[in-house]
Design a protein around this motif. Structure first.
Motif, mmCIF file in Angstrom:
data_model
loop_
_atom_site.group_PDB
_atom_site.id
_atom_site.type_symbol
_atom_site.label_atom_id
_atom_site.label_comp_id
_atom_site.label_asym_id
_atom_site.label_seq_id
_atom_site.Cartn_x
_atom_site.Cartn_y
_atom_site.Cartn_z
ATOM 1 N N LEU A 121 4.098 26.448 25.735
ATOM 2 C CA LEU A 121 3.089 27.236 26.429
ATOM 3 C C LEU A 121 3.358 27.260 27.926
ATOM 4 O O LEU A 121 3.297 28.321 28.571
ATOM 5 C CB LEU A 121 1.700 26.657 26.154
ATOM 6 C CG LEU A 121 1.198 26.750 24.709
ATOM 7 C CD1 LEU A 121 -0.004 25.832 24.498
ATOM 8 C CD2 LEU A 121 0.833 28.180 24.346
ATOM 9 N N LYS A 122 3.672 26.105 28.488
ATOM 10 C CA LYS A 122 3.921 26.028 29.933
ATOM 11 C C LYS A 122 5.202 26.755 30.312
ATOM 12 O O LYS A 122 5.257 27.447 31.346
ATOM 13 C CB LYS A 122 3.972 24.564 30.370
ATOM 14 C CG LYS A 122 2.634 23.838 30.257
ATOM 15 C CD LYS A 122 2.708 22.417 30.779
ATOM 16 C CE LYS A 122 3.549 21.527 29.904
ATOM 17 N NZ LYS A 122 3.559 20.115 30.364
ATOM 18 N N GLU A 123 6.236 26.608 29.496
ATOM 19 C CA GLU A 123 7.496 27.292 29.795
ATOM 20 C C GLU A 123 7.327 28.809 29.744
ATOM 21 O O GLU A 123 7.880 29.531 30.582
ATOM 22 C CB GLU A 123 8.572 26.838 28.815
ATOM 23 C CG GLU A 123 9.041 25.408 29.042
ATOM 24 C CD GLU A 123 10.039 24.939 28.001
ATOM 25 O OE1 GLU A 123 10.659 23.880 28.215
ATOM 26 O OE2 GLU A 123 10.197 25.629 26.975
ATOM 27 N N ALA A 124 6.561 29.296 28.775
ATOM 28 C CA ALA A 124 6.324 30.738 28.687
ATOM 29 C C ALA A 124 5.513 31.247 29.884
ATOM 30 O O ALA A 124 5.745 32.349 30.380
ATOM 31 C CB ALA A 124 5.604 31.067 27.382
ATOM 32 N N LEU A 125 4.560 30.445 30.346
ATOM 33 C CA LEU A 125 3.762 30.822 31.512
ATOM 34 C C LEU A 125 4.640 30.939 32.753
ATOM 35 O O LEU A 125 4.564 31.928 33.499
ATOM 36 C CB LEU A 125 2.655 29.789 31.732
ATOM 37 C CG LEU A 125 1.750 30.008 32.944
ATOM 38 C CD1 LEU A 125 0.886 31.250 32.747
ATOM 39 C CD2 LEU A 125 0.868 28.775 33.190
ATOM 40 N N VAL A 126 5.458 29.936 32.982
ATOM 41 C CA VAL A 126 6.343 29.958 34.150
ATOM 42 C C VAL A 126 7.327 31.126 34.051
ATOM 43 O O VAL A 126 7.608 31.806 35.045
ATOM 44 C CB VAL A 126 7.086 28.618 34.277
ATOM 45 C CG1 VAL A 126 8.166 28.700 35.346
ATOM 46 C CG2 VAL A 126 6.111 27.487 34.608
ATOM 47 N N PHE B 17 3.655 30.819 17.276
ATOM 48 C CA PHE B 17 3.735 30.926 18.744
ATOM 49 C C PHE B 17 4.092 32.360 19.113
ATOM 50 O O PHE B 17 4.924 32.992 18.459
ATOM 51 C CB PHE B 17 4.804 29.976 19.289
ATOM 52 C CG PHE B 17 5.062 30.148 20.767
ATOM 53 C CD1 PHE B 17 4.293 29.470 21.699
ATOM 54 C CD2 PHE B 17 6.061 30.992 21.223
ATOM 55 C CE1 PHE B 17 4.513 29.632 23.063
ATOM 56 C CE2 PHE B 17 6.287 31.171 22.575
ATOM 57 C CZ PHE B 17 5.510 30.482 23.503
ATOM 58 N N TRP B 18 3.422 32.870 20.159
ATOM 59 C CA TRP B 18 3.816 34.175 20.701
ATOM 60 C C TRP B 18 3.306 34.318 22.126
ATOM 61 O O TRP B 18 2.419 33.587 22.575
ATOM 62 C CB TRP B 18 3.284 35.321 19.842
ATOM 63 C CG TRP B 18 1.786 35.457 19.776
ATOM 64 C CD1 TRP B 18 0.935 35.889 20.752
ATOM 65 C CD2 TRP B 18 0.952 35.162 18.638
ATOM 66 N NE1 TRP B 18 -0.363 35.882 20.308
ATOM 67 C CE2 TRP B 18 -0.378 35.452 19.012
ATOM 68 C CE3 TRP B 18 1.214 34.699 17.343
ATOM 69 C CZ2 TRP B 18 -1.447 35.270 18.141
ATOM 70 C CZ3 TRP B 18 0.149 34.532 16.485
ATOM 71 C CH2 TRP B 18 -1.161 34.816 16.880
ATOM 72 N N THR B 19 3.897 35.255 22.829
ATOM 73 C CA THR B 19 3.342 35.727 24.090
ATOM 74 C C THR B 19 2.936 37.177 23.886
ATOM 75 O O THR B 19 3.606 37.925 23.160
ATOM 76 C CB THR B 19 4.346 35.627 25.251
ATOM 77 O OG1 THR B 19 5.453 36.491 24.984
ATOM 78 C CG2 THR B 19 4.833 34.199 25.413
#
Length: 561
Positions: free
Chosen positions: A201-206, A430-432
């Motif tokens: 989640l954090k890696e996708a946000l960054v 998991f997805w964005t």
């Protein structure tokens, strides 16, 4: 009275809060009674059998469990030492525990999946219904917690392992609990399990905000619904983003407030979360394993970051229908939403997705990880429950206005006892997903400020807002072009005070990196509370900053896309 709430709602919340505090305070007599049941069962055996069991250390183990329960009780008592901070009057006659230990858990127990693996299930059925899963106390009568209440509290202790512990290589205080011959302690899996879920989640946000310098991330607002004990929201704030967690369970809220605001040192607290069940254990070390909390100091956050934790129902707080009348409008307010083991807490998943789409800024990102273990499926309280499969959830999200990408499956556990003989693994989805930039979404932000780039990403540049300009107002425009990207700013001329215009001029000459700082210094108002520790249960008027820039996307000629 808060809008949308009647006297019965407020009274129900008051009763429920008192019952939760009573459950914390009854932990010791309840749990000691359960352990004393084992002693009584031991004495029903023949002397020969008792001697054999004493030879393998069973009686000594029971005594060690008593000491561990007492240590847990001391920790839980500190959590509810000042419950009035949540705005509820506490009825001491209801919450105070008696010395009677004749209660305790029932002898029988279930070996089904959901009994001991509730993860958020242990508290989330409260979601939106105070009476679901527990009984109300009779006014002015001491409340006797149910097995269901205590199961939530025991689950909270395990949640501390997941959110606020790290791997421990050696057992602490061995002389108090175990003979030296029992050998070295085993590893707690809190950090490992936490990172399985939180890191993606954090890696996708960054990655989504990769074009934003780390020093400017605080201008972007991230929401974490179902925040639990607040670790994911805290980690997001540590990355430099302004972050708000939202949680409904009073068990979680009381505990998160304590760990975030009443903790002064790393490894300050010691708990024993696994002493409540003797089933599926390889040895007594795994039963009596101590866990130290926290693994980091929660006050260590970047000074410019705004971090908070808001108490209340997600749909009630963020799903307000009348945006013009509400004290804290939410539409288009958030740049990112992170949901971890959350969306299956919905009674109506359509409303969850609709609210998230509404409160995201155009181009904002929703990042999800979790299963679909629908919490209200087959409930006994006659609550509605819409239960979709994964493909249906994704199809619904697309219909509502999300573009889903970067899909994958991540295997993870939830408050799993690593050393136990039984465990469950979730194949979590998991997805964005980005909010589709439609004309309908942009209508709500007409007349405000816009910052957009040549990649057509909408970017929030400050947590301030100007008043709306009359229709047809002239726009002040500024463009900065670099080899990689073109940045554009537009502000309705009628909204720009002379002081702001003077502040913008040098920023426009310096380039886009100085622009958010100039805007913030010219318009932003300092928050009322400058502490960077999370706070819980603010007044509704304090839930969100009501002054903010709204953002949109336009082409190079200033036309709305």
């Amino acid at each position: 009275m808060a809008p949308g709430f009647c006297e019965d709602d407020i009274e129900a919340e008051q009763v429920h809060f008192n019952n939760v505090v009573a459950t914390f305070k009854h932990y010791a007599p309840y749990s000691l009674a359960g352990n004393n049941r084992r002693r009584k069962d031991l004495y029903t055996l023949s002397r020969e059998d008792q001697a054999l069991l004493e030879g393998v250390g069973y009686k000594a183990k029971l005594e060690a469990v008593d000491r561990a329960i007492t240590a847990n009780a001391a920790f839980l008592s500190r959590i509810v030492a000042e419950p009035e901070i949540f705005g509820h009057a506490v009825d001491e006659e209801i919450v105070n525990a008696s010395e009677d230990t004749t209660g305790g858990p029932s002898h029988s127990h279930s070996h089904t999946h959901q009994h001991d693996h509730g993860h958020r299930h242990s508290h989330s059925h409260e979601h939106g219904a105070y009476g679901h899963g527990h009984s109300h106390s009779v006014p002015n009568k001491p409340y006797r917690p149910s097995d269901f209440d205590m199961d939530k509290l025991r689950s909270t202790l395990k949640q501390f392992v997941r959110d606020w512990s790290e791997e421990v290589g050696e057992r602490l205080y061995p002389s108090l609990f175990l003979p030296a011959s029992d050998g070295p302690g085993s590893h707690a899996r809190g950090k490992e399990e936490r990172e399985e879920s939180y890191r993606p989640l954090k890696e996708a946000l960054v990655a989504h905000f990769a074009d934003i310098p780390p020093g400017e991330r605080h201008n972007f607002r991230v929401l974490v619904p179902g925040a639990g004990l607040g670790r994911l929201a805290f980690d997001v704030a540590q990355l430099g983003f302004s972050c708000q967690g939202n949680e409904f369970s009073h068990y979680m809220l009381l505990s998160s407030f304590f760990i975030l605001n009443r903790t002064t040192a790393v490894h300050e607290h010691v708990i024993y979360p696994y002493v409540h069940s003797f089933s599926n254990l390889p040895n007594r070390v795994s039963l009596l394993k101590p866990i130290t909390l926290p693994d980091v100091l929660p006050s260590n956050l970047p000074p410019e970051v705004n971090f908070s934790l808001v108490a209340g129902d997600f749909e009630e707080i963020y799903g307000m229908q009348d945006e013009t009348a509400a004290d804290e409008p939410q539409a288009g307010h958030w740049d990112a939403i992170l949901t971890c083991f959350f969306i299956d807490t919905a009674k109506n998943i359509v409303n969850y997705l609709r609210i998230m789409h509404k409160i995201l800024a155009p181009g904002g990102v929703w990042i999800n990880l979790g299963p679909l273990l629908w919490h209200f499926e087959n409930n006994s309280s006659n609550d509605p429950s819409i239960e979709l499969d994964l493909e249906e959830v994704k199809a619904l999200a697309r219909q509502i206005g999300f573009d889903i990408k970067e899909e994958r499956t991540i295997d993870t556990t939830y408050v799993n006892h690593k050393d136990g003989l039984l465990g469950y693994v979730y194949h979590a989805a998991f997805w964005t997903a980005t909010k589709r930039e439609t004309l309908q979404a942009l209508k709500a932000i007409d007349g405000s400020a816009y910052l957009y780039n040549s990649n057509k990403r909408c970017v929030r540049i400050s947590s301030v807002r100007t008043n709306r300009a009359p229709r047809g107002s002239d726009m002040l425009r500024w463009t900065h072009q670099s080899p990689a990207i073109t940045w554009n700013l537009e502000i309705a001329a009628d909204n720009v005070q002379p002081a702001l215009r003077h502040a913008l001029l040098p920023a426009t000459r310096q380039g886009h990196k100085d622009l958010p700082r100039a805007l913030s210094s010219a318009l932003a108002q300092p928050p009322a509370d400058t502490t960077k520790k999370a706070t819980t249960r603010p007044r509704r008027s304090d839930l969100m900053r009501s002054i903010h820039f709204r953002v949109g996307t336009r082409d190079d000629q200033g036309r709305r896309l």
